[in-house]
Design a protein around this motif. Structure first.
Motif, PDB file in Angstrom:
ATOM      1  N   PRO A 102      30.125  38.275  41.257  1.00  0.00           N
ATOM      2  CA  PRO A 102      29.013  37.406  41.665  1.00  0.00           C
ATOM      3  C   PRO A 102      29.457  35.966  41.857  1.00  0.00           C
ATOM      4  O   PRO A 102      30.234  35.430  41.067  1.00  0.00           O
ATOM      5  N   TYR A 103      29.013  35.392  42.934  1.00  0.00           N
ATOM      6  CA  TYR A 103      29.259  33.988  43.282  1.00  0.00           C
ATOM      7  C   TYR A 103      30.749  33.637  43.417  1.00  0.00           C
ATOM      8  O   TYR A 103      31.116  32.473  43.288  1.00  0.00           O
TER       9      TYR A 103
ATOM     10  N   ARG B  42      31.660  30.884  48.050  1.00  0.00           N
ATOM     11  CA  ARG B  42      30.729  29.752  48.115  1.00  0.00           C
ATOM     12  C   ARG B  42      29.770  29.840  49.293  1.00  0.00           C
ATOM     13  O   ARG B  42      28.675  29.286  49.260  1.00  0.00           O
ATOM     14  N   SER B  43      30.202  30.531  50.342  1.00  0.00           N
ATOM     15  CA  SER B  43      29.397  30.635  51.552  1.00  0.00           C
ATOM     16  C   SER B  43      29.960  31.769  52.406  1.00  0.00           C
ATOM     17  O   SER B  43      31.041  32.301  52.121  1.00  0.00           O
TER      18      SER B  43
ATOM     19  N   SER C 260      20.582  39.789  47.512  1.00  0.00           N
ATOM     20  CA  SER C 260      19.609  39.122  46.656  1.00  0.00           C
ATOM     21  C   SER C 260      18.647  40.165  46.080  1.00  0.00           C
ATOM     22  O   SER C 260      18.569  41.292  46.573  1.00  0.00           O
TER      23      SER C 260
ATOM     24  N   ASP D 197      18.460  34.541  45.945  1.00  0.00           N
ATOM     25  CA  ASP D 197      19.418  34.016  44.966  1.00  0.00           C
ATOM     26  C   ASP D 197      20.862  34.197  45.426  1.00  0.00           C
ATOM     27  O   ASP D 197      21.769  33.538  44.918  1.00  0.00           O
ATOM     28  N   GLU D 198      21.092  35.113  46.376  1.00  0.00           N
ATOM     29  CA  GLU D 198      22.411  35.321  46.996  1.00  0.00           C
ATOM     30  C   GLU D 198      23.535  35.465  45.965  1.00  0.00           C
ATOM     31  O   GLU D 198      24.564  34.789  46.036  1.00  0.00           O
ATOM     32  N   HIS D 199      23.332  36.375  45.026  1.00  0.00           N
ATOM     33  CA  HIS D 199      24.288  36.518  43.924  1.00  0.00           C
ATOM     34  C   HIS D 199      25.610  37.168  44.332  1.00  0.00           C
ATOM     35  O   HIS D 199      26.625  37.002  43.662  1.00  0.00           O
TER      36      HIS D 199
ATOM     37  N   LYS E 141      19.976  28.244  41.978  1.00  0.00           N
ATOM     38  CA  LYS E 141      21.088  29.176  41.768  1.00  0.00           C
ATOM     39  C   LYS E 141      21.922  28.879  40.527  1.00  0.00           C
ATOM     40  O   LYS E 141      22.533  29.793  39.954  1.00  0.00           O
ATOM     41  N   GLN E 142      22.007  27.625  40.110  1.00  0.00           N
ATOM     42  CA  GLN E 142      22.945  27.273  39.047  1.00  0.00           C
ATOM     43  C   GLN E 142      22.737  28.081  37.762  1.00  0.00           C
ATOM     44  O   GLN E 142      23.721  28.537  37.157  1.00  0.00           O
TER      45      GLN E 142
ATOM     46  N   ILE F  57      24.420  31.337  38.283  1.00  0.00           N
ATOM     47  CA  ILE F  57      25.883  31.179  38.258  1.00  0.00           C
ATOM     48  C   ILE F  57      26.384  31.032  36.818  1.00  0.00           C
ATOM     49  O   ILE F  57      27.361  31.680  36.415  1.00  0.00           O
TER      50      ILE F  57
END
Length: 324
Positions: free
Chosen positions: A106-107, A110-111, A148, A228-230, A293-294, A297
């Motif tokens: 997860p994460y 970065r993009s 997500s 959330d794009e985990h 999101k933080q 993360i």
């Protein structure tokens, strides 16, 4: 005499045609997604390139919609040589190929741009090479989008909103541990069972990208989508090593280049499909929320501690993070 000459010529032409037909190899490729999905269309395009560049000696028949089985089953069929090719998410390989756990974290990306730079570079090449000792030749990475959470109960505006909810995940320990670290309950389940499981209340929801949320009709039974794009877990196109080893070195080069060229097509199709699917589910009444999101993360630290213990994998994480 002229008659026999014509007859001989006709027989020779027919024999030549039969020889060409028998020389053509039709490869079978599996995909869980429906016809028209970006990965399905990309493999079809890969097949068109192969057919053209091999002068018709190779073509691909794509069995979409899990016609040959769910991903876990088809992986074994490819390893044993029953299926020639397979488009699979990286997650189901985590227990088999350690290197695949890193892009499944997860994460970790970065993009989307960061992910593509990583996969197109040396790190991507090293991960693809890690498949070969396991009876597979990995030809290319495809985009799987940002995953997500979505559910049938309520909007997810913060990490705390996930508490106690039951979400379907792929059959991967990383996915299970990720959901549990967020305070929710993970339920590993084949992709094809998700709709009915949400509809009947066996689970509250699942996690996936917009095109899957749309095309699998999950938006019909789970109206709340949280951006959330985990995960940005790549898809991978693999070939049975048994099939690969039958190719000449020249044909192997054709296969690798055609697969690489199909990535460009897949990304174009993916980007367009992602926009189309989001617009479609929103128009149909889905609620899209965007949590901070933080906190998500920060909650992933135990997942990294558990799954990134090998020095090689730690180095892979650092190499990915260093890509600008």
């Amino acid at each position: 005499m002229l008659y026999f000459s014509k007859l001989a010529a006709a027989i020779a032409a027919a024999s030549l045609m039969m020889g060409v037909a028998s020389a053509q190899t039709v490869l079978r490729s599996s995909d869980t997604h429906p016809d028209g999905y970006p990965t399905v269309e990309a493999v079809k395009y890969f097949g068109e390139l192969l057919k053209d560049r091999s002068a018709g000696r190779y073509s691909i028949e794509v069995f979409h919609s899990a016609q040959l089985g769910e991903e876990k089953d088809t992986i074994e069929q490819v390893r044993s040589g029953v299926i020639n090719l397979n488009r699979v998410s990286m997650g189901p390989f985590n227990g088999l190929i350690p290197e695949t756990t890193v892009p499944s974290l997860p994460y970790i990306f970065r993009s989307v741009d960061h992910m593509r730079k990583v996969l197109d570079g040396d790190v991507g090449t090293d991960i693809l090479a890690a498949f070969e000792p396991h009876g597979l030749v990995a030809l290319a990475f495809y985009d799987g989008g940002a995953r997500s959470f979505y559910n049938s109960k309520k909007p997810i505006a913060s990490k705390e909103d996930l508490g106690g909810m039951k979400f379907r995940v792929m059959q991967s320990d990383i996915f299970v541990d990720m959901v549990n670290a967020l305070g929710a309950n993970a339920t590993p389940m084949p992709y094809g069972e998700v709709y009915s499981a949400i509809e009947t209340g066996v689970i509250d929801g699942a996690e996936n990208n917009f095109p899957s949320y749309d095309t699998a009709k999950h938006a019909e039974v789970a109206k709340y989508y949280s951006l959330d794009e985990h995960l940005m877990v790549p898809e991978v196109l693999v070939m049975s090593k048994a099939s690969w080893d039958k190719l000449s070195p020249e044909d192997q080069t054709i296969f690798r280049q055609a697969a690489k060229d199909s990535v460009v097509k897949q990304r174009e199709l993916w980007d367009a499909k992602e926009k189309e699917s989001r617009a479609k589910v929103e128009a149909a009444g889905s609620t899209i929320s965007t949590p901070e999101k933080q906190p998500f993360i920060d909650a992933m630290a135990p997942v990294y501690e558990k799954h990134v213990t090998d020095p090689k994998l730690k180095d892979l994480v650092e190499r990915i993070r260093a890509v600008q």
